[in-house]
Design a protein around this motif. Structure first.
Motif, PDB file in Angstrom:
ATOM      1  N   PHE A 210       9.020   4.160  -1.029  1.00  0.00           N
ATOM      2  CA  PHE A 210       8.708   3.150  -2.060  1.00  0.00           C
ATOM      3  C   PHE A 210       7.449   2.362  -1.731  1.00  0.00           C
ATOM      4  O   PHE A 210       7.228   1.273  -2.243  1.00  0.00           O
ATOM      5  CB  PHE A 210       9.910   2.213  -2.218  1.00  0.00           C
ATOM      6  N   GLY A 211       6.624   2.937  -0.850  1.00  0.00           N
ATOM      7  CA  GLY A 211       5.439   2.231  -0.386  1.00  0.00           C
ATOM      8  C   GLY A 211       5.497   2.110   1.127  1.00  0.00           C
ATOM      9  O   GLY A 211       6.562   2.211   1.729  1.00  0.00           O
ATOM     10  N   ASN A 212       4.313   1.925   1.727  1.00  0.00           N
ATOM     11  CA  ASN A 212       4.262   1.811   3.187  1.00  0.00           C
ATOM     12  C   ASN A 212       4.851   0.475   3.622  1.00  0.00           C
ATOM     13  O   ASN A 212       4.485  -0.578   3.100  1.00  0.00           O
ATOM     14  CB  ASN A 212       2.816   1.947   3.659  1.00  0.00           C
ATOM     15  N   THR A 213       5.767   0.525   4.574  1.00  0.00           N
ATOM     16  CA  THR A 213       6.533  -0.671   4.946  1.00  0.00           C
ATOM     17  C   THR A 213       5.909  -1.480   6.086  1.00  0.00           C
ATOM     18  O   THR A 213       6.452  -2.525   6.434  1.00  0.00           O
ATOM     19  CB  THR A 213       7.956  -0.272   5.382  1.00  0.00           C
ATOM     20  N   HIS A 214       4.805  -1.029   6.644  1.00  0.00           N
ATOM     21  CA  HIS A 214       4.282  -1.669   7.861  1.00  0.00           C
ATOM     22  C   HIS A 214       3.330  -2.824   7.539  1.00  0.00           C
ATOM     23  O   HIS A 214       2.307  -2.997   8.184  1.00  0.00           O
ATOM     24  CB  HIS A 214       3.621  -0.612   8.748  1.00  0.00           C
ATOM     25  N   TYR A 215       3.705  -3.620   6.545  1.00  0.00           N
ATOM     26  CA  TYR A 215       2.770  -4.622   6.015  1.00  0.00           C
ATOM     27  C   TYR A 215       2.548  -5.810   6.940  1.00  0.00           C
ATOM     28  O   TYR A 215       1.578  -6.536   6.787  1.00  0.00           O
ATOM     29  CB  TYR A 215       3.206  -5.082   4.617  1.00  0.00           C
ATOM     30  N   TRP A 216       3.433  -6.028   7.921  1.00  0.00           N
ATOM     31  CA  TRP A 216       3.221  -7.148   8.847  1.00  0.00           C
ATOM     32  C   TRP A 216       2.001  -6.912   9.735  1.00  0.00           C
ATOM     33  O   TRP A 216       1.540  -7.824  10.393  1.00  0.00           O
ATOM     34  CB  TRP A 216       4.467  -7.369   9.710  1.00  0.00           C
ATOM     35  N   LEU A 217       1.469  -5.669   9.736  1.00  0.00           N
ATOM     36  CA  LEU A 217       0.327  -5.374  10.604  1.00  0.00           C
ATOM     37  C   LEU A 217      -1.008  -5.745   9.970  1.00  0.00           C
ATOM     38  O   LEU A 217      -2.046  -5.541  10.595  1.00  0.00           O
ATOM     39  CB  LEU A 217       0.352  -3.896  11.022  1.00  0.00           C
ATOM     40  N   ASP A 218      -1.000  -6.293   8.753  1.00  0.00           N
ATOM     41  CA  ASP A 218      -2.171  -7.044   8.270  1.00  0.00           C
ATOM     42  C   ASP A 218      -1.873  -8.514   8.538  1.00  0.00           C
ATOM     43  O   ASP A 218      -0.998  -9.104   7.889  1.00  0.00           O
ATOM     44  CB  ASP A 218      -2.394  -6.827   6.772  1.00  0.00           C
ATOM     45  N   PRO A 219      -2.599  -9.129   9.499  1.00  0.00           N
ATOM     46  CA  PRO A 219      -2.272 -10.521   9.837  1.00  0.00           C
ATOM     47  C   PRO A 219      -2.437 -11.477   8.657  1.00  0.00           C
ATOM     48  O   PRO A 219      -1.810 -12.537   8.625  1.00  0.00           O
ATOM     49  CB  PRO A 219      -3.220 -10.852  10.996  1.00  0.00           C
ATOM     50  N   GLU A 220      -3.261 -11.115   7.672  1.00  0.00           N
ATOM     51  CA  GLU A 220      -3.375 -11.954   6.465  1.00  0.00           C
ATOM     52  C   GLU A 220      -2.039 -12.048   5.737  1.00  0.00           C
ATOM     53  O   GLU A 220      -1.762 -13.030   5.047  1.00  0.00           O
ATOM     54  CB  GLU A 220      -4.433 -11.402   5.513  1.00  0.00           C
ATOM     55  N   ASN A 221      -1.225 -11.009   5.859  1.00  0.00           N
ATOM     56  CA  ASN A 221       0.070 -11.032   5.178  1.00  0.00           C
ATOM     57  C   ASN A 221       1.019 -12.064   5.778  1.00  0.00           C
ATOM     58  O   ASN A 221       2.016 -12.418   5.137  1.00  0.00           O
ATOM     59  CB  ASN A 221       0.714  -9.637   5.196  1.00  0.00           C
ATOM     60  N   ALA A 222       0.727 -12.535   6.986  1.00  0.00           N
ATOM     61  CA  ALA A 222       1.563 -13.604   7.554  1.00  0.00           C
ATOM     62  C   ALA A 222       1.471 -14.875   6.707  1.00  0.00           C
ATOM     63  O   ALA A 222       2.377 -15.713   6.740  1.00  0.00           O
ATOM     64  CB  ALA A 222       1.150 -13.895   8.993  1.00  0.00           C
ATOM     65  N   ARG A 223       0.395 -15.005   5.933  1.00  0.00           N
ATOM     66  CA  ARG A 223       0.231 -16.203   5.081  1.00  0.00           C
ATOM     67  C   ARG A 223       1.289 -16.224   3.968  1.00  0.00           C
ATOM     68  O   ARG A 223       2.111 -17.146   3.925  1.00  0.00           O
ATOM     69  CB  ARG A 223      -1.202 -16.238   4.517  1.00  0.00           C
ATOM     70  N   PRO A 224       1.309 -15.201   3.082  1.00  0.00           N
ATOM     71  CA  PRO A 224       2.375 -15.218   2.059  1.00  0.00           C
ATOM     72  C   PRO A 224       3.782 -15.076   2.640  1.00  0.00           C
ATOM     73  O   PRO A 224       4.733 -15.641   2.092  1.00  0.00           O
ATOM     74  CB  PRO A 224       2.022 -14.031   1.154  1.00  0.00           C
TER      75      PRO A 224
ATOM     76  N   LEU B 127       0.854  -1.180   0.000  1.00  0.00           N
ATOM     77  CA  LEU B 127       0.000   0.000   0.000  1.00  0.00           C
ATOM     78  C   LEU B 127       0.896   1.237   0.000  1.00  0.00           C
ATOM     79  O   LEU B 127       2.037   1.197   0.458  1.00  0.00           O
ATOM     80  CB  LEU B 127      -0.891   0.031   1.252  1.00  0.00           C
ATOM     81  N   GLY B 128       0.356   2.339  -0.483  1.00  0.00           N
ATOM     82  CA  GLY B 128       1.073   3.611  -0.395  1.00  0.00           C
ATOM     83  C   GLY B 128       2.179   3.771  -1.416  1.00  0.00           C
ATOM     84  O   GLY B 128       3.033   4.645  -1.276  1.00  0.00           O
ATOM     85  N   THR B 129       2.174   2.949  -2.458  1.00  0.00           N
ATOM     86  CA  THR B 129       3.256   3.064  -3.446  1.00  0.00           C
ATOM     87  C   THR B 129       3.103   4.306  -4.322  1.00  0.00           C
ATOM     88  O   THR B 129       4.038   4.677  -5.014  1.00  0.00           O
ATOM     89  CB  THR B 129       3.300   1.823  -4.368  1.00  0.00           C
ATOM     90  N   GLU B 130       1.927   4.929  -4.271  1.00  0.00           N
ATOM     91  CA  GLU B 130       1.719   6.133  -5.090  1.00  0.00           C
ATOM     92  C   GLU B 130       2.237   7.380  -4.385  1.00  0.00           C
ATOM     93  O   GLU B 130       2.241   8.461  -4.954  1.00  0.00           O
ATOM     94  CB  GLU B 130       0.223   6.286  -5.421  1.00  0.00           C
ATOM     95  N   THR B 131       2.674   7.226  -3.132  1.00  0.00           N
ATOM     96  CA  THR B 131       3.219   8.369  -2.383  1.00  0.00           C
ATOM     97  C   THR B 131       4.399   8.964  -3.152  1.00  0.00           C
ATOM     98  O   THR B 131       5.265   8.224  -3.611  1.00  0.00           O
ATOM     99  CB  THR B 131       3.705   7.901  -0.998  1.00  0.00           C
ATOM    100  N   PRO B 132       4.411  10.292  -3.309  1.00  0.00           N
ATOM    101  CA  PRO B 132       5.553  10.897  -4.023  1.00  0.00           C
ATOM    102  C   PRO B 132       6.878  10.478  -3.391  1.00  0.00           C
ATOM    103  O   PRO B 132       6.986  10.397  -2.178  1.00  0.00           O
ATOM    104  CB  PRO B 132       5.316  12.402  -3.847  1.00  0.00           C
ATOM    105  N   ARG B 133       7.872  10.230  -4.234  1.00  0.00           N
ATOM    106  CA  ARG B 133       9.131   9.703  -3.710  1.00  0.00           C
ATOM    107  C   ARG B 133      10.006  10.833  -3.179  1.00  0.00           C
ATOM    108  O   ARG B 133      11.125  11.057  -3.628  1.00  0.00           O
ATOM    109  CB  ARG B 133       9.852   8.905  -4.787  1.00  0.00           C
ATOM    110  N   LEU B 134       9.481  11.508  -2.194  1.00  0.00           N
ATOM    111  CA  LEU B 134      10.196  12.621  -1.587  1.00  0.00           C
ATOM    112  C   LEU B 134      11.295  12.105  -0.690  1.00  0.00           C
ATOM    113  O   LEU B 134      11.100  11.153   0.047  1.00  0.00           O
ATOM    114  CB  LEU B 134       9.228  13.445  -0.716  1.00  0.00           C
TER     115      LEU B 134
END
Ligand SMILES: [Zn+2]
Length: 284
Positions: A115-129, A97-104
């Motif tokens: 390069f995108g929001n890095t806090h992806y471990w906080l969706d527990p579904e992401n623990a699957r992949p 998520l958040g990859t459209e954020t300007p690359r400031l």
């Protein structure tokens, strides 16, 4: 001298965060030795590895990391290292998520979600992949242990599924709730549980807000009826309390990583604690 044989029997893994450490341990079980290079109670923006952690990193056979610009300290930590380290960048395992954020300010090398929001471990579904990738990596390093890794992962996924049912049920009454957060830590969590992060107190990730921005934020929170501000241990409690008071909201402090506080003792407990606190804050 049987000690070297014992050491060789486990895969030495350096994970950059406690969350990834737990997910590696869930799959690897007693066939891996894994440590986190960071303590979530430290400010990741000014992180320096301890000498012991540097040794750990340089002796590891596998590095497991969040990727993107989440570990700006890693390049320096690996400088001069001659070890042939396998590198597992788990940002490739999930939908970002958040990859459209300007690359400031990406060139500053700081943690700014360039390069995108890095806090992806906080969706527990992401623990699957994520655990699927870890399984493949560990099995490539120790092919005869693939069945054991797969059995470990299956046990973990069963607990994760039970947790997801519990967490979704607890937050279902608050679907659609709009909240404000300190840092932009929670978009994956919010996406999973039907919440909306209406604004962040940091004007840009990793950058403190200006007074004018805070004044506009308070105004928006009042007119939108936003009643909850999500804080975290690294955020300024005084700033959060002041903004919440001005906006007529309450602050709930969540744990952004395993070990950030005493209740977030492992990856599943992290969500148990956060869901319980957030449901209480969103309640009457
Ligand atoms: Zn961040």
């Amino acid at each position: 001298m049987f000690l070297p044989l014992l050491v060789a029997a486990t895969i030495s893994v350096a994970a950059t965060t406690t969350d990834l450490r737990d997910l590696v341990a869930a799959v690897g079980g007693d066939r891996v030795s894994v440590e986190s290079l960071t303590d979530p109670r430290q400010d990741p923006h000014v992180l320096e590895l301890s000498p012991r952690q540097l040794v750990r990193l340089r002796e590891a056979a596998l590095l497991v990391r969040i990727g993107l610009d989440h570990e700006p300290w890693l390049r320096r930590a690996l400088r001069g290292s001659t070890a042939r380290l396998r590198d597992l960048d788990l940002s490739r395992a999930v939908t970002l998520l958040g990859t459209e954020t300007p690359r400031l300010r990406a060139e500053r090398g700081a943690h700014v979600h360039a390069f995108g929001n890095t806090h992806y471990w906080l969706d527990p579904e992401n623990a699957r992949p994520i655990t699927a990738k870890i399984l493949d990596e560990l099995a490539a390093m120790a092919p005869k242990d693939r069945d054991a890794f797969a059995a470990n992962r299956a046990r973990f996924i069963a607990k994760l599924d039970a947790g997801l049912a519990r967490w979704k049920a607890a937050l279902a009454p608050h679907a659609g709730a709009r909240v404000v957060s300190a840092h932009d830590t929670w978009p994956y969590f919010a996406h999973r549980f039907g919440l909306t992060i209406a604004a962040t107190i940091e004007e840009h990730p990793g950058v403190a807000p200006s007074a004018a921005y805070v004044a506009r934020l308070v105004e928006r929170m009042r007119s939108a009826g936003i009643r909850v501000v999500i804080g975290e241990p690294a955020a300024s409690a005084a700033t959060l309390a002041r903004i919440a008071e001005q906006a007529g909201a309450r602050v709930v402090t969540l744990a952004p990583s395993v070990g950030a506080d005493g209740e977030a003792t492992d990856y599943l407990a992290l969500f148990d604690a956060n869901v319980r606190r957030l449901a209480a804050a969103l309640g009457p």
